[in-house]
Scaffold this active site. Structure first.
Site, PDB file in Angstrom:
ATOM      1  N   HIS A 134       0.631  -1.355   0.077  1.00 40.20           N
ATOM      2  CA  HIS A 134       0.035   0.106   0.069  1.00 40.20           C
ATOM      3  C   HIS A 134       0.785   1.339   0.145  1.00 40.20           C
ATOM      4  CE1 HIS A 134      -3.224  -3.091   0.832  1.00 40.20           C
ATOM      5  NE2 HIS A 134      -4.087  -2.130  -0.018  1.00 40.20           N
ATOM      6  N   GLU A 172     -10.599 -11.485  -4.278  1.00 38.81           N
ATOM      7  CA  GLU A 172      -9.287 -11.187  -3.792  1.00 38.81           C
ATOM      8  C   GLU A 172      -8.896 -12.463  -3.075  1.00 38.81           C
ATOM      9  OE1 GLU A 172      -8.705  -7.396  -2.451  1.00 38.81           O
ATOM     10  OE2 GLU A 172     -10.301  -7.613  -0.949  1.00 38.81           O
ATOM     11  N   ASP A 179      -4.241  -8.541  -3.993  1.00 37.84           N
ATOM     12  CA  ASP A 179      -4.547  -9.433  -2.832  1.00 37.84           C
ATOM     13  C   ASP A 179      -4.708 -10.790  -3.349  1.00 37.84           C
ATOM     14  OD1 ASP A 179      -4.071  -8.410  -0.466  1.00 37.84           O
ATOM     15  OD2 ASP A 179      -5.873  -7.024  -0.756  1.00 37.84           O
ATOM     16  N   CYS A 210      -9.545  -4.003 -10.279  1.00 37.62           N
ATOM     17  CA  CYS A 210      -9.145  -2.719  -9.615  1.00 37.62           C
ATOM     18  C   CYS A 210      -7.810  -2.745  -8.987  1.00 37.62           C
ATOM     19  CB  CYS A 210     -10.395  -2.237  -8.725  1.00 37.62           C
ATOM     20  SG  CYS A 210     -10.569  -3.414  -7.607  1.00 37.62           S
TER      21      CYS A 210
END
Ligand code: PEP
Ligand code: MG
Length: 595
Positions: free
Chosen positions: A200, A442, A466, A513
């Site tokens: 992240h 995910e 993920d 995404c």
């Protein structure tokens, strides 16, 4: 711009480029992922005052420990109070104190930095001790160091944004929440020893448009504070003490990047249509409100993913209120236009931020993260849902639930959403009826249950970051296994295909995404697998649109179909890279950065 010059030869290092672009500036060392311990050079002659500041902190620490000891004695009796004696002894130890004082004088270092450096060396030595009792004493050293640093930093937190200017941050590790608060007018780039390409922290760097390199082990000990350095976030190259020729090369590179940005701007109105006439929907992933401008420039078809957890990450002192959230969601609803915005309910835990009161977990990726946490702190979840539903009155909003791993979670979340809707209705509060609810696919269990999930949701968001992490059992934040993090791995490709087929059969939309959607080579494969809806950081949209406008779906399908027949990650990568180089080399250039 002028930079402090330090003697010494140019040194080139290579890490993992995670946010493209060149940055040239002065190294700004930060120890501590929260960005609180920064390296400062004392002006000549201020060493004595700094040593005195350190001694005062020692005295204050001793006082605090004596008070704590007294309280412990009253609560638990005499024999337990000895625990703090070890800490007091350490503070009285002149050897340790003298080492720190010498460090301050010899290096003209601020006291916080000196405490951290000297105690880190001690900790290294302790970690090598065989005897487990003695090794455990390392914890006491760490405790004492933290207490001293906390006192030294005082109430005025000396964080990065406070001090940096034209800075290139150098740190072992930066938390995503700290990266999110970097002021991009002062921080030009960063390089960390730890981290992977889809961590992240890396995602935040890309959304802020700050060049970044991660996974460069040992960087904090190789670079000196204020030294000039170059970060190339596209290739992962970091140059310390660049020679004049190197500076010229990178200055030219920066110029080319600026020209490219101008070119992107001129092309913003062009549609995202393949050569054989298929429109591809390109949406924006948003983490920070600072990205709204980039969103406008990108001409995105609405917001495909709003990572709402950053609202929580930035409100470190407490949870954002329903009202604060409502204002943000209302803005997103308005910004999303006809295509709307997908709000992901908070995906806290994992490598992001922990809610207050929840301790760090030994294995956070497999812990109380995302929807699991939402259903545990239902009141917090309900407040978020109320805010989203109220904002849905102002524009088209959809809700997506992160890390769904079974149907019970989906059904419970939908029940709660229904209850919150009913409450608003009963109270006469404006909201859109029947908000659409989707799931993030995910984790492997969600892939295997994709048909069941698709039957009960309005849409699917494919979170390939993920998905790759969990299908391959490769920590997305760990630089040691970054080479194994591969979204083109045959098992990941099969998972994508399987999920896509389930969504198609159920007749519901599916959007990618994860970071695959912003990687040109990966996009070729995704289109070939049938995907037509991609969401990515707004800054990546011009490049991806350029690829789409030069592609024939039949070519992409051939590439993807052949990729699915291959058995190893290296075969797939070779095949895709060769195909991409053959068909689109002139467009990709330096924009291809591999995972
Ligand atoms: C993903 O996992 O691909 C995703 C989009 O969510 P995040 O990166 O925020 O975990
Ligand atoms: Mg995810």
């Amino acid at each position: 711009m002028s930079y402090a010059s330090h003697k010494g030869r140019e040194e080139r290092l290579e890490g993992i480029g995670v946010s493209p672009g060149v940055a040239i500036g002065a190294a700004f060392l930060v120890d501590d992922p929260r960005g609180r311990i920064v390296r400062m050079y004392l002006p000549q002659g201020e060493e004595d005052a700094e040593v005195e500041r350190f001694r005062t902190a020692v005295r204050l620490s001793q006082q605090q420990l004596e008070d704590a000891k007294q309280r412990l004695r009253e609560a638990l009796g005499d024999h337990n109070a000895y625990i703090l004696d070890a800490h007091l002894l350490m503070l009285q130890d002149r050897g340790l104190g003298q080492q720190i004082e010498s460090f301050i004088r010899d290096n003209r270092a601020n006291a916080e930095w000196a405490v951290r450096e000297v105690t880190n060396r001690l900790l290294d030595a302790y970690a090598r001790i065989q005897d487990s009792y003695l090794r455990e004493r390392g914890n006491d050293i760490e405790d004492v160091a933290r207490r001293l640093i906390k006192i030294l930093s005082g109430s005025q937190t000396r964080d990065i944004s406070h001090f940096a200017s034209d800075a290139l941050i150098v740190a072992d590790h930066l938390l995503p929440s700290v990266a999110a608060e970097l002021d991009s007018s002062k921080v030009l780039g960063f390089v960390t020893a730890m981290g992977g390409s889809t961590s992240h922290t890396a995602i935040i760097a890309r959304s802020l448009g700050i060049p970044a390199v991660v996974g460069l082990r040992g960087i904090t000990s190789r670079v000196r504070a204020d030294e000039t350095m170059v970060i190339d976030g596209t290739t992962g190259i970091v140059v310390l003490r660049p020679s004049p020729e190197t500076m010229r090369f990178y200055n030219e590179q920066r110029l080319r990047e600026q020209q490219q940005q101008q070119f992107d701007l001129e092309e913003r109105e062009l549609p995202a249509i393949t050569r054989d006439g298929q429109e591809i929907i390109l949406r924006a992933n948003i983490e920070l409100l600072e990205e709204i401008d980039a969103l406008k420039l990108s001409n995105a078809r609405g917001i495909g993913l709003y990572r709402s957890e950053y609202l929580y990450a930035q409100a470190e002192l407490g949870l954002p209120t329903e009202e604060e959230q409502f204002e943000v969601y209302q803005l997103l609803a308005e910004m999303g236009g006809d295509d709307g915005a997908v709000i992901r309910t908070f995906d806290l835990g994992g490598d992001k931020l922990h809610l207050k009161g929840f301790k760090a977990e030994p294995n956070p990726a497999l812990g109380l993260r995302a929807i699991r946490l939402s259903l545990t702190v239902e009141a917090v979840f309900r407040a978020q849902l109320r805010a989203i539903l109220r904002a849905s009155h102002f524009g088209k909003l959809r809700i997506v639930l992160p890390l769904i791993s079974n149907l019970d979670e989906l059904r419970t979340a939908k029940r709660i959403i229904g209850e919150v809707e009913a409450e608003l209705r009963a109270a006469g509060i404006d909201h859109a009826e029947g908000i659409e609810v989707g799931v993030m696919v995910e984790v492997p269990s969600a892939v295997l249950l994709a048909d069941r999930l698709a039957a009960e949701s309005d849409f699917i968001s494919l979170g390939t970051n993920d998905l790759t992490q969990y299908v391959l059992a490769v920590d997305r934040t760990n630089e040691n296994v970054n080479h194994l993090f591969d979204s083109l791995h045959p098992a990941v490709l099969r998972s994508i295909k399987f999920t896509f087929d389930a969504a198609k059969l159920a007749g519901i939309p599916i959007t990618v995404c994860g970071e695959m959607a912003s990687n040109p080579a990966h996009v070729v494969v995704l289109l070939g697998l049938g995907l037509r809806d991609l969401s990515m950081t707004p800054k990546a949209i011009p490049t991806i649109k350029r690829i789409i406008r030069t592609i024939d779906l039949s070519t992409a399908e051939k590439i993807a179909t052949h990729a699915l027949t291959l058995s190893t990650p290296s075969e797939v990568n070779r095949h895709v890279q060769e195909a991409v180089a053959r068909h689109w080399a002139h467009f990709l250039g330096s924009h291809v950065y591999s995972d």
